[in-house]
Structures are given as structure tokens and as C-alpha cells.
Motif scaffolding. Structure first.
Motif, PDB file in Angstrom:
ATOM      1  N   GLY A   1      47.931   3.111 -26.966  1.00 35.30           N
ATOM      2  CA  GLY A   1      48.737   2.977 -26.219  1.00 35.30           C
ATOM      3  C   GLY A   1      49.879   4.168 -26.088  1.00 35.30           C
ATOM      4  N   SER A   2      50.025   4.899 -27.028  1.00 35.88           N
ATOM      5  CA  SER A   2      50.871   5.993 -26.994  1.00 35.88           C
ATOM      6  C   SER A   2      50.028   7.118 -26.063  1.00 35.88           C
ATOM      7  CB  SER A   2      50.941   6.786 -28.407  1.00 35.88           C
ATOM      8  OG  SER A   2      51.597   5.999 -29.383  1.00 35.88           O
TER       9      SER A   2
ATOM     10  N   TYR B   1      60.063   0.439 -26.822  1.00 34.50           N
ATOM     11  CA  TYR B   1      59.152   1.558 -27.666  1.00 34.50           C
ATOM     12  C   TYR B   1      57.777   1.923 -26.766  1.00 34.50           C
ATOM     13  CZ  TYR B   1      56.214   3.409 -31.299  1.00 34.50           C
ATOM     14  OH  TYR B   1      55.236   4.244 -31.974  1.00 34.50           O
TER      15      TYR B   1
ATOM     16  N   GLU C   1      58.945  -2.135 -19.968  1.00 36.09           N
ATOM     17  CA  GLU C   1      57.797  -3.418 -20.183  1.00 36.09           C
ATOM     18  C   GLU C   1      58.168  -4.375 -19.593  1.00 36.09           C
ATOM     19  OE1 GLU C   1      57.355  -3.602 -24.906  1.00 36.09           O
ATOM     20  OE2 GLU C   1      58.992  -2.350 -24.559  1.00 36.09           O
TER      21      GLU C   1
ATOM     22  N   ASP D   1      54.691  -0.444 -18.455  1.00 37.81           N
ATOM     23  CA  ASP D   1      53.898  -0.369 -20.158  1.00 37.81           C
ATOM     24  C   ASP D   1      53.470  -1.873 -20.513  1.00 37.81           C
ATOM     25  OD1 ASP D   1      53.397  -0.420 -22.860  1.00 37.81           O
ATOM     26  OD2 ASP D   1      54.861   1.172 -23.226  1.00 37.81           O
TER      27      ASP D   1
ATOM     28  N   LYS E   1      46.008  -2.275 -27.223  1.00 34.75           N
ATOM     29  CA  LYS E   1      46.034  -3.604 -28.047  1.00 34.75           C
ATOM     30  C   LYS E   1      45.134  -4.596 -27.679  1.00 34.75           C
ATOM     31  CE  LYS E   1      50.678  -2.319 -29.295  1.00 34.75           C
ATOM     32  NZ  LYS E   1      50.757  -2.109 -30.683  1.00 34.75           N
TER      33      LYS E   1
HETATM   34  C1  LIG Z   1      55.103  -1.541 -25.456  1.00 38.41           C
HETATM   35  C2  LIG Z   1      54.373  -0.459 -26.234  1.00 38.41           C
HETATM   36  N1  LIG Z   1      53.994   0.591 -25.785  1.00 38.41           N
HETATM   37  C3  LIG Z   1      53.384   1.626 -26.471  1.00 38.41           C
HETATM   38  C4  LIG Z   1      53.057   1.299 -27.795  1.00 38.41           C
HETATM   39  C5  LIG Z   1      52.252   2.487 -28.506  1.00 38.41           C
HETATM   40  O1  LIG Z   1      50.986   1.974 -28.845  1.00 38.41           O
HETATM   41  P1  LIG Z   1      49.880   2.802 -30.043  1.00 38.41           P
HETATM   42  O2  LIG Z   1      50.899   2.169 -31.241  1.00 38.41           O
HETATM   43  O3  LIG Z   1      48.977   2.140 -29.703  1.00 38.41           O
HETATM   44  O4  LIG Z   1      50.139   3.980 -29.679  1.00 38.41           O
HETATM   45  C6  LIG Z   1      53.380   0.252 -28.492  1.00 38.41           C
HETATM   46  C7  LIG Z   1      53.022  -0.050 -29.823  1.00 38.41           C
HETATM   47  O5  LIG Z   1      53.410  -1.037 -30.287  1.00 38.41           O
HETATM   48  C8  LIG Z   1      54.096  -0.618 -27.600  1.00 38.41           C
HETATM   49  O6  LIG Z   1      54.687  -2.002 -28.066  1.00 38.41           O
END
Ligand SMILES: Cc1ncc(COP(=O)(O)O)c(C=O)c1O
Length: 455
Positions: free
Chosen positions: A115-116, A148, A222, A255, A284
Motif C-alpha cells: 500500500g505504501s 495513515y 480513505e 486510499d 491488502k
Molecule cells: C489506509 C492505508 N493506506 C496505506 C497503508 C500502507 O500499506 P502497506 O503497509 O502495505 O505499505 C496502510 C497500512 O495499514 C493503510 O491502512
């Protein structure tokens, strides 16, 4: 003397979101196996995994179909890059499937592993887009406090949480944060949900006016904030936000790393919350966490501009070794097939009543101040049994409750004093009942413990 796995871990592994010094003393809880919503530690103790790990293992543990697809794909074509015009069937089929499901018309898909990374790519694509259309001064980003969005340099900057910033020299300049749309926490006395939402929109308008709309590239949100404490924005908030972004020519990035694929009762949170993003990020549950993969969907407006610019430059300069990894793509494709067969969003809508209804019945418990959520995503806010006010953070009531729940065989996550729930989407009503039973015991034990220390 032979050391246990827990001790060996403490000698060799660094853990995120963990007090490292405390970890060195206490060692790790070592999980060895999983089946359905259950995991088992190395002492044979069973737990209900009510957080799907980190909001991700949507189909639960032990899914044979996903394991078999991964093995088959590894044997057929274990890896191939997507650079220099190369491709392979799983990634093509997955992109087509995602585009056909998308909550708003989308044009193309860029793949990453986490996700990052996908959010980081959305930041870079926003910059690349505004350069392509002759507005290079549009460089800043807006996101919510407590949101986040990840842990790369850019996405940690985008995130509105102090733990991602403090002593890491972040956020970078140009990453701006606005008030979390959480009525209970941030409303002024007597302010209705609607008035609260309107005030927050006015705050965003003022920020844009102050910074200059021509300096702002995109707004990230989000649909329902997960790690920010399970925050469902007030009715009408997103509709008004859309208006503001449209009038100021600011891109919207949704997101959906947690919310995509049924979590809040629609296949996409954007549909549930009425969001029409220019870019949408998912991860995820895309592979039900069986293998890392994330996707960034972009609309035609963005695609046309970046394609033109890559032609001018001779190359699109974004590349990742594992972008569109064939094994990950094959597993994701099978995951989406299973969601379709299960009619996963309808299943979540059906389970919402026993899940949220059961949690809401806990409002009669002296320790529970608020229950909020949607679909199979919820937060239970703890409050002082007598005053009904939030605890002094020094009592760490949430962490205490999560630790006691774990002793009771229930894995949850404390976000401050919010106890977060995000169970696998395959959970059944019986397991929801068992989860609630264990939670009630944990609340009673936590109340007794806090009565000694936080009276
Ligand atoms: C809403 C949201 N965006 C991005 C991320 C980041 O994803 P990742 O941990 O797979 O890099 C997360 C991780 O929990 C998240 O909850």
C-alpha cells in the motif's frame, strides 16, 4: 541451553509499531499456524484474529485455492518484469478485472507490492501529471490528521500520525494536514454532525486559499479511516469536499488499502461513501494478504497526460522489479474470483447487523463510550466508567484491554483507547458471537484493573 522462538526473535528481529526495548525484555508472541479466523501460537494456544493481521487476511487462513494457484504460477512462470513492453497473462487479466470492477471509470492500472508503494506512486504520478499539463507549481498534498497512508518518505509525510514523523525528520515540506472528520472527538459543544462537517470543509477551503489552489496537487483520503481510529466522516462531508476540489482543480486520491473488496459492505469504499477519485489505491485484501501486491488505478485524464509526457521524454521513468509480479497477480486474480463467487459485499452487509449490533450492545458496559464502524470494520472507544470521559492517555487503557483480550484468545488492536476490529470477511455468526463473548470478558477484567490504577 536451547532458547525459545520468543527469545530468539528478540535477539534477531526488529518489529514495527513495537517498543523495541520492551520487546527485548519480553520476547515475541510466536504464531505458527492459521485456519479460517483462528491462529495458533507455538504453545498451542488458539486466538480469534479479529484484526485480519494488519487489516488484510480477508479470506482467512488456510485457503487451499490460493496456495495452489501460487504453486501453479511459480512452476509456469515464476517471474517476469513489465519493463520494455513485456507482459504476461496473469497481470493482463488482473488489470482487466480491476478496471471492470472499478467504482468510477478508470483507464489503466499500475502495480506495486505494498500500500505504501502504491500511495507513493500516486504522489509521484500527481507531480508527473501536473508537470505534464503545464502546472509544475502544483506540488503540495493535503491529507487528514491521524490518517495513515504508508511508510515511505512521501507516504509517511502524507500520514498524519506523529509516530511516523517524530525523530524521522518528517513530514517533508508541502504535506499539509486537516482535522480528522471525527465528530465525537473534534466537534465543538452543541455542534451537530452536519455543522461539524461544514466547519471542516470551511477549514479545507481556508487552507487552500491560504496556500494557493495553484500550489496544491492532490487530496488523499480513505473512505473510512482505519488506523486513524475507525472514523466514518459525517454525512455530506465527501460531497462537499468534491465540490471544493473540483472548484480548485485538485486531484482526489482514494486510499482503499483497507476498504477495497467488500470490507465496508460495497466492493469499494468509494461507492459506499460516494467518492469519485482520479486515482484509487488498493492492496491488502487484493490478494487476501497471501502475497504482497497493490494496485493504483488512474482515470483517462491522468493516463493521457502521463502517456504524452513519457513520449516527450522517451520513457515513463517509474519502475519496480516486482511491479505486476506474475505469482502475486495470479493469486490476486483467484482472490477476486473467490470474492465474486461468495458475493463478498453482500455477505458483509448481512454480517454487519450481528457484528455492529453485538458491539453496540456493549455500550451498556461501563467502559464503552462509543461504537463506530461500517460493514466488518469497527472501533470501540473506551471511556472512564464513572465520568464517561476519555481516560488520561498515561493509563494506556486501550493497550491494557488489547493485552487482556489476547490473554483471552482474542487478537484486537488498540489505537489509543479505540479497540479496532477488522475480522476476516469469512467470519461466521457463531465466530462473531465468540469474539463478542471474549471481548466482554476482556472489558470486565480491564475495568477491574483500571479501577485500581485510574480511579
Ligand atoms: C489506509 C492505508 N493506506 C496505506 C497503508 C500502507 O500499506 P502497506 O503497509 O502495505 O505499505 C496502510 C497500512 O495499514 C493503510 O491502512
Amino acid at each position: 541451553m536451547e532458547h525459545s522462538f520468543g527469545e530468539r526473535d528478540a535477539r534477531s528481529v526488529i518489529h514495527g509499531l513495537t517498543n523495541l526495548k520492551l520487546h527485548a525484555d519480553r520476547g515475541a508472541t510466536v504464531i505458527e499456524r492459521g485456519q479460517g479466523v483462528w491462529v495458533t501460537d507455538n504453545h498451542g494456544k488458539n486466538y480469534i484474529e479479529a484484526m485480519s493481521g494488519l487489516w488484510c487476511i480477508a479470506l482467512g487462513y488456510g485457503n487451499e485455492r490460493l496456495a495452489e494457484v501460487a504453486a501453479r504460477q511459480m512452476k509456469a512462470l515464476a517471474y517476469y518484469p513489465l519493463t520494455n513492453h513485456k507482459s504476461h497473462p496473469p497481470v493482463i487479466e488482473l488489470a482487466e478485472e480491476l478496471l471492470s470492477m472499478a467504482p468510477v471509470p478508470m483507464s489503466k492500472v499500475w502495480f506495486a507490492s505494498t500500500g505504501s508503494e502504491a500511495n507513493d506512486c500516486a504522489v509521484r504520478l500527481a507531480w508527473y501529471y501536473w508537470n505534464a499539463v503545464g502546472q509544475p507549481q502544483k506540488k503540495k498534498f493535503i491529507a487528514h490528521k491521524l490518517a495513515y497512508h504508508g511508510n515511505t518518505v512521501a507516504t509517511a509525510s502524507l500520514s498524519g500520525v506523529s509516530y511516523a514523523h517524530e525523530r524521522f525528520n518528517l513530514p517533508l515540506p508541502g504535506f499539509l494536514h486537516v482535522t480528522t472528520p471525527h465528530h465525537m472527538r473534534h466537534a465543538q459543544p452543541g455542534e451537530s454532525e452536519e455543522q461539524f462537517g461544514n466547519r471542516l470543509i470551511a477549514e479545507i477551503e481556508q487552507l487552500i486559499a491560504r496556500e494557493g489552489a495553484d500550489t496544491i496537487a492532490a487530496f488523499f483520503t480513505e473512505p473510512v479511516m482505519a488506523a486513524g481510529g475507525i472514523v466514518v466522516p459525517p454525512k455530506g462531508y465527501f460531497e462537499r469536499l468534491h465540490n471544493v476540489l473540483f472548484l480548485n482543480d485538485i486531484l482526489l486520491v482514494c486510499d482503499e488499502v483497507v476498504t477495497a473488496f467488500g470490507r465496508i459492505g460495497d466492493m469499494f469504499g468509494a461507492t459506499a461513501m460516494g467518492l469519485k477519485p482520479d486515482m484509487l489505491v488498493c492492496a491488502k485484501a487484493l490478494s487476501s494478504a497471501y502475497i504482497p501486491i497493490s494496485a493504483l488505478l488512474m482515470n483517462e485524464r491522468i493516463y493521457q497526460a502521463i502517456a504524452r509526457q513519457s513520449d516527450e521524454l522517451g520513457v515513463f521513468g517509474l519502475t519496480m522489479t516486482y511491479s505486476g509480479h506474475p505469482v502475486a497477480a495470479a493469486v490476486a486474480l483467484e482472490t477476486l474470483k473467490i470474492y465474486d463467487e461468495m458475493d463478498i459485499a453482500a455477505r458483509v452487509r448481512k454480517l454487519e447487523a450481528p457484528f455492529l449490533g453485538g458491539l453496540n450492545r456493549l455500550l451498556e458496559h461501563p467502559l464503552v463510550g462509543e461504537v463506530r464502524g461500517r460493514g466488518l470494520l469497527a472501533g470501540v472507544e473506551l471511556c472512564h466508567a464513572e465520568t464517561r470521559l476519555p481516560f488520561d492517555p498515561k493509563h494506556k487503557a486501550g493497550a491494557l484491554c488489547a493485552r487482556i483480550a489476547e490473554e483471552q484468545g482474542l487478537i484486537v488492536r488498540a489505537i489509543g483507547d479505540t479497540i479496532a476490529f477488522c475480522p476476516p470477511l469469512i467470519i461466521n455468526e457463531g465466530e462473531i458471537g465468540e469474539m463478542l463473548r471474549r471481548l466482554r470478558i476482556a472489558l470486565d477484567l480491564t475495568a477491574a484493573e483500571l479501577a485500581k490504577t485510574a480511579a
